[in-house]
Write a protein that holds these residues in place. Structure first.
Motif, short mmCIF file in Angstrom:
data_model
loop_
_atom_site.label_atom_id
_atom_site.label_comp_id
_atom_site.label_asym_id
_atom_site.label_seq_id
_atom_site.Cartn_x
_atom_site.Cartn_y
_atom_site.Cartn_z
N GLN A 1 -4.06 12.29 19.95
CA GLN A 1 -5.02 11.23 20.23
C GLN A 1 -5.10 11.02 21.73
O GLN A 1 -4.06 10.93 22.39
N PRO A 2 -6.26 10.97 22.33
CA PRO A 2 -6.34 10.75 23.77
C PRO A 2 -5.78 9.38 24.14
O PRO A 2 -5.75 8.46 23.32
N ALA A 3 -5.31 9.27 25.39
CA ALA A 3 -4.73 8.01 25.86
C ALA A 3 -5.73 6.87 25.68
O ALA A 3 -5.35 5.75 25.34
N ALA A 4 -7.00 7.14 25.95
CA ALA A 4 -8.05 6.15 25.75
C ALA A 4 -9.28 6.86 25.19
O ALA A 4 -9.55 8.00 25.56
N PRO B 1 -11.56 18.54 25.43
CA PRO B 1 -11.17 19.76 24.72
C PRO B 1 -10.01 19.57 23.76
O PRO B 1 -9.93 20.26 22.73
N ALA B 2 -9.12 18.63 24.04
CA ALA B 2 -7.97 18.41 23.16
C ALA B 2 -8.40 17.91 21.78
O ALA B 2 -7.66 18.05 20.81
N ALA C 1 -11.01 19.07 20.05
CA ALA C 1 -11.93 20.04 19.46
C ALA C 1 -11.82 20.09 17.94
O ALA C 1 -12.84 20.10 17.23
N ALA C 2 -10.60 20.14 17.41
CA ALA C 2 -10.42 20.23 15.96
C ALA C 2 -10.93 18.98 15.27
O ALA C 2 -11.55 19.05 14.19
N ASP C 3 -10.69 17.82 15.87
CA ASP C 3 -11.15 16.56 15.29
C ASP C 3 -12.68 16.51 15.27
O ASP C 3 -13.30 16.07 14.29
N TYR C 4 -13.31 16.95 16.37
CA TYR C 4 -14.77 16.91 16.44
C TYR C 4 -15.39 17.90 15.45
O TYR C 4 -16.43 17.60 14.84
N GLN C 5 -14.76 19.04 15.28
CA GLN C 5 -15.27 20.01 14.30
C GLN C 5 -15.18 19.44 12.88
O GLN C 5 -16.13 19.54 12.10
#
Length: 306
Positions: free
Chosen positions: A26-29, A171-172, A174-178
């Motif tokens: 999960q991104p920091a924000a 880019p981190a 990517a799997a979630d967006y797909q």
């Protein structure tokens, strides 16, 4: 109890790996994202999930034709990473200023790569000012229909573009967006099948609408939209009489309106055709449920049931 230096080093390494793993999950924000209208907000949230924080310019009940951004929105735009546009009227006035406010923000035009259709125009009255007609003709290239989201199959292409642009920005994820895009597209396929089945055997294929918001919907499901208003202008008396005659000739008994526009003219037409006014909203945020409600309203009305 004493731990050996090797054990302490191992525990520290394990803790570090766990922290790095959590950061990748999960991104920091969340990515700060803006969209022009509520349906686009829903699309970005479906694809982006918890990795995005989405704000919208034109809120509930507001018209994209007359909207002006608020100071708080302009301040928030200065911190956004992405802006998704679709060509609604206020953007033609404000887009350059929005871009200059935050040069680092990526502006994504979701019309790109999609086949656009022109907005329908009612017939001009003979007494209409000649200069205004010339001006409209000059701007004709700009008057393409922005309501692409009323066709679920076009929304599928938008979802793929949203996925691609979110992946570039993060880019981190990517799997979630797909995964988000694939799940959304499955829902859109199911929505399209449902609407197609509902409207397959309706008796009448023409419908009367105040603002020409449903052209892509009509095109997708073999219907014909007859619009009253065009380019923000209501018809004059002669054009209005022609629309009423056209509605009577086609046995149209329903006048579709949306909450962002006045119902005065719509009510006049409904009385003249001995019909009724039905509200549908192309700008509602709950896209899937709203499209099902709209298809149901069309199916009942186009079967000539009062």
């Amino acid at each position: 109890m004493k731990f050996s230096p090797y054990k302490i080093c191992f525990l520290n390494l394990t803790l570090l790996l766990l922290l790095v793993s959590g950061a990748n999950a999960q991104p920091a924000a969340p990515l700060q994202v803006f969209t022009s209208v509520l349906p686009l907000k829903y699309f970005v949230e479906r694809v982006g999930g918890q990795r995005v924080a989405v704000q919208v310019m034109v809120g509930p009940g507001r018209s994209p034709a007359t909207y002006e951004p608020k100071p708080k929105q302009m301040a928030a735009l200065s911190r956004a990473r992405l802006y998704y546009r679709v060509g609604v009227p206020f953007e033609s006035v404000w887009m350059k200023r929005i871009a200059n406010l935050n040069p680092a923000m990526t502006i994504v035009d979701l019309r790109q790569g999609l086949e656009l259709r022109p907005l329908e125009h009612h017939h001009h009255d003979a007494e209409e000012d000649h200069r205004e007609v010339v001006l409209k003709n000059y701007k004709k290239v700009e008057e393409m229909d922005p309501h692409l989201w009323t066709n679920p199959n076009l929304v599928k292409q938008m979802a793929e573009r949203i996925q691609a642009t979110l992946t570039v920005a993060d880019p981190a994820g990517a799997a979630d967006y797909q995964a988000g895009a694939e799940a959304f597209i499955r829902d859109l396929d199911e929505l399209d099948r449902t609407i197609r089945q509902q409207l397959l055997k309706v008796k009448e294929r023409r419908f009367l609408v105040f603002h020409p918001s449903w052209g892509y919907f009509a095109e997708a499901y073999n219907l014909q939209q007859i619009a009253v208003e065009a380019s923000g202008k209501e018809p004059g008396p002669r054009a209005l009489a022609g629309i009423i005659e056209q509605a009577k000739a086609n046995n149209i008994s329903v006048m579709f309106v949306q909450q962002q526009f006045s119902r005065t003219t719509a009510a006049t037409i409904a009385r003249a055709i001995n019909g009724r006014v039905v509200a549908i909203d192309p700008l509602a945020e709950d896209y899937l449920a709203n499209m099902r409600r709209t298809a149901d309203a069309f199916a009942r009305s186009l079967d000539n049931s009062l």
